[in-house]
Structure formats: structure tokens, C-alpha cells
Design an enzyme around this catalytic site. Structure first.
Site, PDB file in Angstrom:
ATOM      1  N   TYR A   1      16.154  94.512 -47.588  1.00 34.39           N
ATOM      2  CA  TYR A   1      14.690  94.485 -47.596  1.00 34.39           C
ATOM      3  C   TYR A   1      14.184  93.456 -46.573  1.00 34.39           C
ATOM      4  O   TYR A   1      14.967  92.917 -45.787  1.00 34.39           O
ATOM      5  CB  TYR A   1      14.174  94.248 -49.007  1.00 34.39           C
ATOM      6  N   ARG A  17      17.607  85.373 -54.213  1.00 34.78           N
ATOM      7  CA  ARG A  17      18.693  86.348 -54.210  1.00 34.78           C
ATOM      8  C   ARG A  17      19.049  86.721 -52.779  1.00 34.78           C
ATOM      9  O   ARG A  17      18.174  87.074 -51.976  1.00 34.78           O
ATOM     10  CB  ARG A  17      18.295  87.611 -54.977  1.00 34.78           C
ATOM     11  N   ARG A  46      23.184  97.240 -64.874  1.00 38.02           N
ATOM     12  CA  ARG A  46      23.217  98.511 -65.591  1.00 38.02           C
ATOM     13  C   ARG A  46      23.605  98.416 -67.061  1.00 38.02           C
ATOM     14  O   ARG A  46      23.022  99.150 -67.879  1.00 38.02           O
ATOM     15  CB  ARG A  46      24.126  99.488 -64.837  1.00 38.02           C
TER      16      ARG A  46
END
Length: 364
Positions: free
Chosen positions: A181, A228, A319
């Protein structure tokens, strides 16, 4: 004896009841027009308040920062009010929650951008990957290069989002500098071909990240800001000529900020943990003076080992939290896990979002 993973830990000024962190998980269930989360999200995050820290799904700092259909924002008063219901719910259960501040850069589509404009990026280089739009998965659009005089506005967008996050009652923020990103696009040579103060040398390529951290820590103080990074991940078509060198430089400079934690994706995002020759997460971790949060494919045994042997202070898991809202309790008891339904991971309603049973419900 209680395993170290399930003991309290203080990350900066964020006091966690355990060291198991709910990693950010994009679920594509916010209102697409307003970017507001709903009562579904209140239930979803409340159910998972047993995590030591919840990191929210990636949340765009501005309309320009949006890259996927039905993702939330944190730049309007309506978004603040909606998120406030979430933070109140998590706090009522004794949990801690930080919001991940996100600008996708070139990982977007003109249909998701204000007035159908091109997405922005360090350089006008398409990512050659897909994103999720109202029509399903489509190729990302060709971006335009940000002008030099736009950088102060971009940094101000991060600062504004940080202020709005504080109004929404979060315990802190995580700056998203990973996974291909915008901030990662500036850091890495494959996507940053600029020849001005934000391109070329590693010092210049890291400039925007540090500008953003300057602005966000001014709002929150470093002790409530996490970061992050994904040094070696090819996620979203990203690459760097010498990632070890790039990120050794970055991590050394991070120590100026007294951050709450550094959150690293260890290997390829959602993929292999194997690294190429000369690449080392351990070397990067050794350069950072603060708490270290490890991420990428951790199961119970890996997490127990990493924390017990001081390989990490915190373990971020994604997840497994989707299908197991009470994951810390299940792991502490070494109990059975629910299986996740991958068909409901992205988009939809409550099915596959808030209807996974807790361990007590399974036993009943």
C-alpha cells in the site's frame, strides 16, 4: 503454570491482558457510500474482545485512500460516531482496540475514487494486481504520481485521521506501512521511481513514512502508535532491490518514536515464511528497541514457542480469529477450533461474520 503467551503485557501505554493480538482483517461489510461501520461490527468486535489487543480492519484515512468496496473510513464525523459504538463495546468487555490507518495508494480503481479520478502513487506505475469493486475483482487502475506539493496535504490526512480515531475512543492507532500500500510503495524501489526528495536514496524513500509518524505521534504520543511493515513480502506487486538494507535503515530510525510496537509480516503476506539469502527478520528485530509483534501463519504451538523463547513479545493472528471469536480462550485450553467459511470472508452480512459459536456454545 500459565504459558507466557497468556500473561499480561504492556505495549507502550496499551495494557493487554494477554499477548495474542487480533490482526487486521478486511471483511468488506462497511457502508460503501458513507464508509461507516454498522451494528454488525459492534457485535463482531465485541465478540473478539478477549484478544490482548484488537487491531481493526484497515481503515482509510481519506476518500482518496480507499481501494476496496465496502471498507470503512475514519475521516468523517459519521464514521467517528459509528466506530465509537465499537470501541465502547470492546471496552465494556475489558478489551483494548487500536485502529489501522490505511491509504492504499495505487491499489485502487477509478470507480472507488472521488469523481472517478486516478488513484495516487509515488510513481505512475500500475500494480498489475486486482482489487475488489462493486463488480467483484477487477484490475487496479493506472495511478498518477503524487506531486511534491501534495505531500503536506497527504501527511495532514494522516494527522486528521489520527485525531478522529482519538475522538472515536480507540486505545491507539497502527500506521499501515505494509503489503504494497501507499507507504510501502514509497519505501520500495520497484514502485518508487521518483527523483525528488521522496525518491532515490533509502533516506528519501523513507521520508514519507517518517513524515507520517511525526504527525501521528504528535497526536497520540509514540506510546500509543504501532507500525506495520512487510519487509520481504511481494504482496500487491511490490518489490525492492535490497529490502534488508532498506528496512535496516527504517527500523533503526524508528527508535526515535518510542512506538507502542513494531508489527512485522514475517515472509510473504499470507504465504511462505521462507526468506531469500541475506534476508533476516531476526536482524531487523534486534535493531528495534521496543515491543515486537510477529505475524504470518502462527498456530498455537508456534505462538507459544515464540513468546516463551523471547522471539516475540506479541503474536498477531488473523484468519483463526474469523471463525473463533474466543480464540485466546480456545488456545489457552488447547480446545477445538471452528473452521472458517472462506466464501463469507469478504462481503455479505452476519453469516460468516458474527455467527461463529464460542467454545461454550459448541460444547452445549
Amino acid at each position: 503454570m500459565t504459558e507466557k503467551l497468556f500473561t499480561p503485557f504492556t505495549a507502550g501505554e496499551i495494557v493487554a491482558d494477554n499477548r495474542l493480538v487480533m490482526a487486521p482483517l478486511t471483511r468488506n461489510r462497511a457502508d460503501n457510500e458513507t464508509g461507516e461501520v454498522s451494528d454488525m461490527h459492534v457485535d463482531y468486535y465485541r465478540q473478539r474482545a478477549g484478544a490482548g489487543i484488537i487491531i481493526t480492519e484497515a481503515t482509510q484515512i481519506s476518500p482518496e485512500g480507499k481501494g476496496y468496496f465496502q471498507t470503512p473510513g475514519i475521516h468523517t464525523e459519521g464514521q467517528v460516531a459509528a466506530w465509537r459504538k465499537v470501541t465502547d463495546a470492546v471496552h465494556s468487555e475489558g478489551g483494548r482496540i487500536v485502529i489501522q490507518l490505511w491509504h492504499v495508494g495505487r491499489i485502487s480503481h477509478t470507480s472507488l475514487q472521488p469523481d472517478g479520478d486516478k488513484p495516487v502513487a509515488p510513481s505512475a506505475i500500475a500494480a498489475d494486481v486486482k482489487t475488489f469493486t462493486a463488480n467483484g475483482f477487477e484490475d487496479t487502475s493506472e495511478p498518477r504520481a503524487l506531486d511534491l506539493d501534495e505531500m503536506p496535504r497527504l501527511v495532514a490526512d494522516y494527522a486528521h485521521a489520527a485525531e478522529m480515531a482519538k475522538k472515536a475512543g480507540f486505545d491507539g492507532v497502527e500506521v499501515h506501512g505494509a503489503n504494497g500500500y501507499l507507504l510501502d510503495q514509497f519505501l520500495k524501489t520497484g514502485s518508487n521511481k521518483r527523483d525528488d526528495a521522496y525518491g532515490g536514496s533509502v533516506e528519501n524513500r523513507a521520508r514519507l513514512l517518517f513524515d507520517v509518524l511525526d504527525a501521528v505521534t504528535k497526536v497520540w504520543g509514540g506510546e500509543r502508535v504501532g507500525l506495520r511493515l512487510s519487509p520481504f513480502s511481494p504482496a500487491n506487486g511490490i518489490e525492492d532491490a535490497n529490502p534488508q538494507e532498506t528496512f535496516e535503515y527504517v527500523v533503526k530510525w524508528l527508535n526515535r518514536y518510542n512506538l507502542s510496537y513494531l508489527h512485522l509480516v514475517e515472509g510473504a503476506t499470507g504465504g511462505s515464511r521462507e526468506l531469500d539469502e541475506g534476508q533476516s527478520i531476526a536482524k531487523l528485530r534486534a535493531l528495534f528497541d521496543g515491543p515486537y509483534m510477529a505475524n504470518n501463519g502462527y498456530d498455537r504451538e508456534m505462538a507459544l514457542d515464540a513468546v516463551a523463547n523471547d522471539k516475540a513479545d506479541l503474536i498477531a493472528v488473523g484468519r483463526p480469529f474469523i471463525a473463533n471469536p474466543d480464540l485466546p480462550r480456545r488456545w489457552q485450553m488447547n480446545g477445538p477450533l471452528n473452521e472458517g467459511d472462506t466464501d463469507t470472508y469478504y462481503g455479505g452480512g452476519r453469516e460468516g461474520f458474527t455467527d461463529y459459536p464460542a467454545l461454550e456454545q459448541v460444547k452445549a
